[in-house]
Design an enzyme around this catalytic site. Structure first.
Site, PDB file in Angstrom:
ATOM      1  N   THR A  74       0.808  -1.215   0.000  1.00 34.99           N
ATOM      2  CA  THR A  74       0.000   0.000   0.000  1.00 34.99           C
ATOM      3  C   THR A  74       0.840   1.264   0.000  1.00 34.99           C
ATOM      4  O   THR A  74       0.495   2.254  -0.652  1.00 34.99           O
ATOM      5  CB  THR A  74      -0.929   0.004   1.233  1.00 34.99           C
ATOM      6  OG1 THR A  74      -1.789  -1.138   1.160  1.00 34.99           O
ATOM      7  CG2 THR A  74      -1.773   1.259   1.289  1.00 34.99           C
ATOM      8  N   CYS A  83      -1.885 -18.318  22.253  1.00 35.96           N
ATOM      9  CA  CYS A  83      -2.044 -17.051  22.952  1.00 35.96           C
ATOM     10  C   CYS A  83      -1.060 -16.020  22.409  1.00 35.96           C
ATOM     11  O   CYS A  83       0.073 -16.347  22.071  1.00 35.96           O
ATOM     12  CB  CYS A  83      -1.813 -17.228  24.446  1.00 35.96           C
ATOM     13  SG  CYS A  83      -2.950 -18.387  25.239  1.00 35.96           S
TER      14      CYS A  83
END
Length: 360
Positions: free
Chosen positions: A30, A296
């Site tokens: 981008t 996690c």
């Protein structure tokens, strides 16, 4: 007038004028887009004119050159072959520049930057990955600040040596060790986090370097080199309640699979069904490397804590500690791509080789 006493993280850094040079490598993403005035659509701009697009870069007084991938790569399409190409470009230009900035799409930036960190051997210069959430040609872009600060960090020296001789990701005021970083937000400018390791620098009015956490260059190491060989015969298996024996068996039976990143629960726990353990053991006995990482975001695998973890350790599953999935995948690709013995592979995976996990 009192002279200001500098704190540890406020030591003055040097940008040594035109004697300092930075190579900006645009792989795609981008950040390199601007609006085509004729069509109204976004298209990549000419990075040879980067100082026209971002005139603030001229104020550093450093020499900036650019290199653009041809063709440029949407980060969703990136492959290990392109990581090797990028590493080779850096190797070819290593002695000509004081630092490197790699512009890359955000979606797989943590994978690419982690892979590059493992391929770089005896690195003593900064390689700073950055990008943006909004194209650089759009008014509210975050790309300019990311690029400007990344270039400043890539050029920054102290006593003639680079301050951050690491592969890093700079995004929205924070510099992270690349192989400790994950993308966590698709909407905010602050797109990346390093959950288990502090930032290496924070940029505000000044850039404050977190010196104790920056890797030091060992003076006795041999010269810089690149190990641009990766093995992509790796798979990620994310455990979930309801995973079936057939599913696990199908994946582990693939003849080309050499490495598995096993995303387990909590501190490294997994089901203790006989079929589950047997499938893993059979794969390990056939030579497949299985690396245990936690699902996690924060915390570490501790396979000595519960019986479930102990059973995985008994059959030969390797403890990935607090490594990210991105770093686990790319580290596996790296060690499997070298001419290492099985013992050497396990030793490399058990210990940190580029600061990617905490050694206990």
């Amino acid at each position: 007038m009192k002279r200001k006493v500098l704190k540890t993280d406020e030591r003055r850094t040097d940008l040594s004028g035109m004697d300092t040079s930075v190579l900006i490598i645009y792989t795609g993403g981008t950040i390199g887009m601007k609006t085509n005035p004729e069509t109204g659509s976004l298209a990549p701009f000419n990075f040879e004119q980067i100082e026209q697009e971002v005139p603030e870069l001229k104020k550093f007084g450093i020499k900036i050159d650019t290199f653009t991938f041809d063709p440029i790569i949407d980060s969703s399409n990136v492959k290990p072959e392109q990581w090797c190409e990028l590493a080779s470009i850096i190797k070819k230009n290593y002695h000509a520049y004081d630092g490197f900035v790699v512009l890359h799409g955000t979606d797989t930036m943590a994978y690419t930057a982690s892979a590059v960190s493992f391929m770089m051997q005896n690195l003593d210069k900064p390689i700073i990955f950055t990008g943006s959430q909004i194209p650089i040609g759009v008014l509210r872009t975050d790309g300019k600040e990311n690029l400007i600060t990344a270039a400043e960090i890539a050029a920054a020296k102290e006593n003639g040596k680079s301050i951050v001789p690491e592969v890093c990701i700079y995004f929205e005021n924070n510099l992270f060790r690349a192989n400790r970083t994950s993308k966590y937000n698709a909407d905010h400018f602050s797109a990346f986090r390093s959950y288990n390791y502090p930032p290496l620098a924070e940029a505000g009015i000044d850039i404050h370097y977190n010196y104790p956490y920056i890797r030091k260059v060992d003076a006795f190491l041999p010269s810089f080199d690149v190990a641009a060989s990766l093995c992509s015969d790796v798979v990620v298996i994310k455990l979930f309640p309801g995973i079936t024996e057939q599913t696990l068996h199908t994946i582990l039976s693939l003849s080309h699979i050499k490495g598995v990143v096993l995303e387990t629960y909590g501190s490294g726990n997994a089901p203790m069904y006989d079929w589950f353990i047997n499938e893993l053991k059979e794969a390990i006995d056939k030579g497949v490397i299985v690396l245990n990482v936690t699902q996690c975001s924060v915390g570490t695998v501790n396979m000595d804590l519960y019986d479930t973890g102990k059973e995985l350790s008994r059959i030969g599953v390797i403890n990935g500690r607090d490594i990210t999935t991105e770093a686990a995948v790319t580290k596996l690709m790296y060690v499997l791509g070298q001419n290492f013995t099985r013992v050497q592979i396990i030793n490399h995976l058990t210990h940190a080789i580029r600061g990617e996990m905490t050694d206990f």
